[in-house]
Motif scaffolding. Sequence first.
Motif, PDB file in Angstrom:
ATOM      1  N   UNK A  85       0.839  -1.192   0.000  1.00 56.10           N
ATOM      2  CA  UNK A  85       0.000   0.000   0.000  1.00 56.10           C
ATOM      3  C   UNK A  85       0.876   1.245   0.000  1.00 56.10           C
ATOM      4  N   UNK A  86       0.287   2.338  -0.391  1.00 57.34           N
ATOM      5  CA  UNK A  86       0.991   3.615  -0.475  1.00 57.34           C
ATOM      6  C   UNK A  86       0.281   4.626   0.411  1.00 57.34           C
ATOM      7  N   UNK A  87       1.023   5.265   1.314  1.00 59.04           N
ATOM      8  CA  UNK A  87       0.481   6.329   2.137  1.00 59.04           C
ATOM      9  C   UNK A  87       0.794   7.685   1.515  1.00 59.04           C
ATOM     10  N   UNK A  88      -0.219   8.510   1.359  1.00 56.31           N
ATOM     11  CA  UNK A  88      -0.048   9.824   0.735  1.00 56.31           C
ATOM     12  C   UNK A  88      -0.265  10.914   1.770  1.00 56.31           C
ATOM     13  N   UNK A  89       0.688  11.835   1.848  1.00 56.96           N
ATOM     14  CA  UNK A  89       0.597  12.972   2.767  1.00 56.96           C
ATOM     15  C   UNK A  89       0.533  14.246   1.945  1.00 56.96           C
ATOM     16  N   UNK A  90      -0.506  15.046   2.147  1.00 54.50           N
ATOM     17  CA  UNK A  90      -0.643  16.328   1.465  1.00 54.50           C
ATOM     18  C   UNK A  90      -0.621  17.441   2.501  1.00 54.50           C
ATOM     19  N   UNK A  91       0.173  18.455   2.222  1.00 55.22           N
ATOM     20  CA  UNK A  91       0.309  19.625   3.090  1.00 55.22           C
ATOM     21  C   UNK A  91       0.578  20.847   2.231  1.00 55.22           C
ATOM     22  N   UNK A  92       0.441  22.008   2.826  1.00 54.42           N
ATOM     23  CA  UNK A  92       0.826  23.218   2.107  1.00 54.42           C
ATOM     24  C   UNK A  92       2.288  23.138   1.670  1.00 54.42           C
ATOM     25  N   UNK A  93       2.581  23.807   0.603  1.00 50.99           N
ATOM     26  CA  UNK A  93       3.958  23.832   0.108  1.00 50.99           C
ATOM     27  C   UNK A  93       4.914  24.339   1.180  1.00 50.99           C
ATOM     28  N   UNK A  94       4.441  25.259   2.019  1.00 55.97           N
ATOM     29  CA  UNK A  94       5.283  25.865   3.057  1.00 55.97           C
ATOM     30  C   UNK A  94       5.290  25.090   4.370  1.00 55.97           C
ATOM     31  N   UNK A  95       4.698  23.903   4.408  1.00 55.80           N
ATOM     32  CA  UNK A  95       4.594  23.140   5.656  1.00 55.80           C
ATOM     33  C   UNK A  95       5.964  22.832   6.253  1.00 55.80           C
ATOM     34  N   UNK A  96       6.097  22.935   7.570  1.00 51.19           N
ATOM     35  CA  UNK A  96       7.362  22.579   8.238  1.00 51.19           C
ATOM     36  C   UNK A  96       7.748  21.115   8.004  1.00 51.19           C
ATOM     37  N   UNK A  97       6.780  20.275   7.713  1.00 49.87           N
ATOM     38  CA  UNK A  97       7.072  18.859   7.494  1.00 49.87           C
ATOM     39  C   UNK A  97       8.061  18.670   6.355  1.00 49.87           C
ATOM     40  N   UNK A  98       7.920  19.465   5.295  1.00 55.29           N
ATOM     41  CA  UNK A  98       8.801  19.308   4.138  1.00 55.29           C
ATOM     42  C   UNK A  98      10.199  19.852   4.396  1.00 55.29           C
ATOM     43  N   UNK A  99      10.374  20.567   5.492  1.00 52.51           N
ATOM     44  CA  UNK A  99      11.687  21.147   5.783  1.00 52.51           C
ATOM     45  C   UNK A  99      12.586  20.200   6.578  1.00 52.51           C
TER      46      UNK A  99
END
Length: 553
Positions: free
Chosen positions: A330-344
Amino acid sequence: MLDVFIIGGGPAGALAALLLGSRDVGPAVDAPPGTKSPSISRDRLSSSVRVTLVEGGAPPAASISGGRSFSYLIGPRGAAALSRVPALLPAVRAAGISSRPLAITSLAVDGKVSVNPDLGRAFQTRSTAMEPGTWLHRNAFMRLLYDALDNAMAAEGGGERLRVRTDVSCVGLVAPFMPRTDNSHGNDGRVAVPLDDDDDSKEESVAFSPTATGTGSPNADGRAVLTLRNNVTGVEEVVRPDLVIGADGARSVVRNALGGALGYLSPEDFSRLYPSPAADVAYRTLALKASPVLTLDGSLSAQPNMMYVCQGRSFNMGLLCVGSDPSLPRIGTITQRVSSPLWKLSTVDEYWAAFEENFPTLPLREMVAEGAMEAFAAGSTVAFPTPLMPDALGGGIGTTGVVLIGDAAHTFPPDLGQGVNAALEDVGVLVDLLGREGDAAAAALARTDPVRLAAAYDAARRDDIAALIRMMQVGAPYQYGQDKLRRAVWGLELIARVRLANAAPALCAPPVFSAVNTTEPYAEVWRKEVVTKRRLLGGVLAVAAAVVAVLVR
């Protein structure tokens, strides 16, 4: 014989190659209600066309991994196009999961589990029911398409009419006259564009300048010059096709070349952007194990026919269906704002800590596939694209016809699930123009005058794509929760529209969120939406005027 080169071997390019180069094709089975699907002469079309499919990557594998992995919802539009290839649509449906009933299990951050056995029922209307589709992982879908291509090439004479060339990229498409470069921008008149939408690191300099004037000598028959490069050996070759089909994605080399030939000074001038709130959203995917355990006590495991929403403290993770095979990961998909701290975040330990703090009741160490969090940390965040449509979907470069299909013709976020469906429908429109049984003269003219064919395709497809782009701006851009208030308003409006459409179908059309999941033309769906919005606004104003009149008495 019409010499056709298809640039880009994704869903649209692969299906176009099948329908144009295979003897064993037929009319669409699932034709739009109230219309007659054109019949296509199998032998006549395939015997008059020679097709080369050019794909910059390796042949697709059926394996599923994380990174930029995702699933398709192949709806009625896509199914109608796939049904032209015998046995292909049944194979897709057998490998995938039906979208009706759309069962979703929600796992709250406190561990509570709730099940909605058919979420889609809430969006049904009496006048336009959402027709069932098929959920299938992209890799599995592509493998089915390439298996069909292999079978077509293995058939008698198939290799003469149809070729598939992988690890080969288009690095140039120019008019038969050598174009002069435009140095007014302080460069050599060339722009860097990635060749492969799946690998932003690959870039080539592709000439983008008007070709109305030029220097040099034309080739003998005026056809455009297409330059291909073997990505393994680096060897380049030049061909002069009659028709080029650009299926090379959102950063299309073919689209840029067509824009230059039509006199546009830059890709930005040729391709129009249409703002959407969804373009502020980015995503990454995390590979999970097959049938992963979803609760700490091991009482719940993910089932193939069930979608899941794992709610977290700061972000959610969705598990779309990938296929009917329970052994598929299975594949888990996470969507957040482009500026989300998660992507940093950058390290594997940082991501493990963020996930475990966010999902305290998920057995993440048991769910996540081996090496998947390392791949997640090393991967790139993918922003949803701003809706885009070029000023022309077809035209000529010299005497070569050029048409755009798929993401090369229309790029937008996945809000309405129409990316793959619109792309496959593009192919059906193009094939119909080349092979209408009932208009042999027009079909023959299309094969002898590719530029006229390209213009006819533009005329046939433009209104629908323009309508689809407009619907992408307003249909469901807040569903990702990037603005919680607007998401709530959108949800309430959607439910209200469904109820109004059921109560007064003659006055209120179904919302585009459900209406696009039929085979009704996009232009007609949008026309009904505009009329409904005007009626609703008029009703609100009339009520307001009546209230004011009562108050001032």
